[in-house]
Design an enzyme around this catalytic site. Sequence first.
Site, PDB file in Angstrom:
ATOM      1  N   GLU A 174       0.824  -1.224   0.000  1.00  0.00           N
ATOM      2  CA  GLU A 174       0.000   0.000   0.000  1.00  0.00           C
ATOM      3  C   GLU A 174       0.854   1.268   0.000  1.00  0.00           C
ATOM      4  O   GLU A 174       1.240   1.763   1.055  1.00  0.00           O
ATOM      5  CB  GLU A 174      -0.948   0.022   1.219  1.00  0.00           C
ATOM      6  CG  GLU A 174      -1.855   1.239   1.205  1.00  0.00           C
ATOM      7  CD  GLU A 174      -2.845   1.318   2.353  1.00  0.00           C
ATOM      8  OE1 GLU A 174      -2.763   0.487   3.289  1.00  0.00           O
ATOM      9  OE2 GLU A 174      -3.698   2.202   2.328  1.00  0.00           O
ATOM     10  N   LYS A 216      -2.393  -2.010  -3.270  1.00  0.00           N
ATOM     11  CA  LYS A 216      -3.458  -1.145  -2.732  1.00  0.00           C
ATOM     12  C   LYS A 216      -3.064   0.309  -2.964  1.00  0.00           C
ATOM     13  O   LYS A 216      -2.432   0.934  -2.105  1.00  0.00           O
ATOM     14  CB  LYS A 216      -3.647  -1.437  -1.238  1.00  0.00           C
ATOM     15  CG  LYS A 216      -4.682  -0.567  -0.560  1.00  0.00           C
ATOM     16  CD  LYS A 216      -5.119  -1.133   0.777  1.00  0.00           C
ATOM     17  CE  LYS A 216      -6.013  -0.171   1.517  1.00  0.00           C
ATOM     18  NZ  LYS A 216      -6.739  -0.780   2.617  1.00  0.00           N
TER      19      LYS A 216
HETATM   20  P1  13P Z   1      -9.374   4.164   3.873  1.00  0.00           P
HETATM   21  O1  13P Z   1     -10.184   3.417   2.819  1.00  0.00           O
HETATM   22  O2  13P Z   1     -10.214   4.776   4.942  1.00  0.00           O
HETATM   23  O3  13P Z   1      -8.391   5.104   3.240  1.00  0.00           O
HETATM   24  O4  13P Z   1      -8.537   3.068   4.642  1.00  0.00           O
HETATM   25  C1  13P Z   1      -7.908   2.102   3.933  1.00  0.00           C
HETATM   26  C2  13P Z   1      -6.681   1.690   4.639  1.00  0.00           C
HETATM   27  O5  13P Z   1      -6.516   0.523   4.946  1.00  0.00           O
HETATM   28  C3  13P Z   1      -5.652   2.692   4.941  1.00  0.00           C
HETATM   29  O6  13P Z   1      -4.466   2.068   5.289  1.00  0.00           O
END
Ligand code: 13P
Length: 334
Positions: A174, A216
């Site tokens: 991510e 992500k």
């Molecule tokens: P949000 O969809 O609220 O941005 O959170 C996703 C997430 O896992 C952030 O690390």
Amino acid sequence: MSLEEIAKKMCAKGKGILAADESTGTMDKRLTSVGVECTDKNRLNFRENLFTADAMKNYIGGVILFDTTIREKTSLGISVPELIEKNNSVVGIKVDKGAKKLAGSPEETITEGLDGLRERLSEYYRLGARFTKWRAVYSIGKKYPSIQSIKSNAQALARYAALVQEANMVPIIEPEVLMDGDHNIDACYKVTTDVLNECFNELSIQKISLKGIVLKPNMIVPGFKSSKKVTSEEVAKKTLDCLKKNVPSDVTGIAFLSGGQSEQEATHNLDSINKINDTNFLITYSYGRALQKSALKIWSKEMGNTKAIHEVFNHRAKMNSLASKGEWSQALEV
Ligand code: 13P
């Protein structure tokens, strides 16, 4: 199951990921914002309400948990991971230790948590986890993100991914370019391009199997304070273009974060992306706030009313499920 099979299950057609891995500090903010005290009991009660909804069977392929939650027992007598597995959803765990001040560029952050990670992973595997999450954070500013931030976060993400695949779990990668600021959509496109490029460069050096990861990313959107508003179609076009140019086609799943978009905005944008998706990527959601916000609001007002909480959560998850297939429309929201 192979890593590729796990990744495919997490992002299966019509399914996405529920990010319920807020740290205790973040949960404190979320619960305080709806006037509820952030106790162990309240946190578990809210999450149990989500994990027992029908949406779990139909629309949620995986759930990301926080360290304390993966160890908890539900009021049904089974553990949280057992409850999630019962719904045929994959158990995931956030394993980073948060974004800390980056030495040499203190306005930026480096995500920490590599020390002792191998040992923690084997414990999480025993507790039922089959995928993990690590979030790197980048701000857009006049001088940011710096090369230091882009390179060091990419390297940490890749070292994390190597340890996770060694432990037979799927790493969620991510790299989040934040929406804070007044930058326009093209600035987001440019920074996301640089960030993704460096991440895949490091993932290749660490010999990561790309079929066994889920990416992500953020969508390509303007900053919250940007004066230039854009249409969902423009977001979709630029996001898909950026992914096609910078994500190797071997990657199995791409599950977006919502990053502070409203619930409907996040659904609409995902739908617009999937309406024009001409790639082989499974493109879906891994939303925290955009799946939970309305459910949290109703839970805070009617804590004992499971039916009402489930209705709201089921609806939101169903809308995102449709969006993951490009089958959502505004008319379905009423
Ligand atoms: P949000 O969809 O609220 O941005 O959170 C996703 C997430 O896992 C952030 O690390």
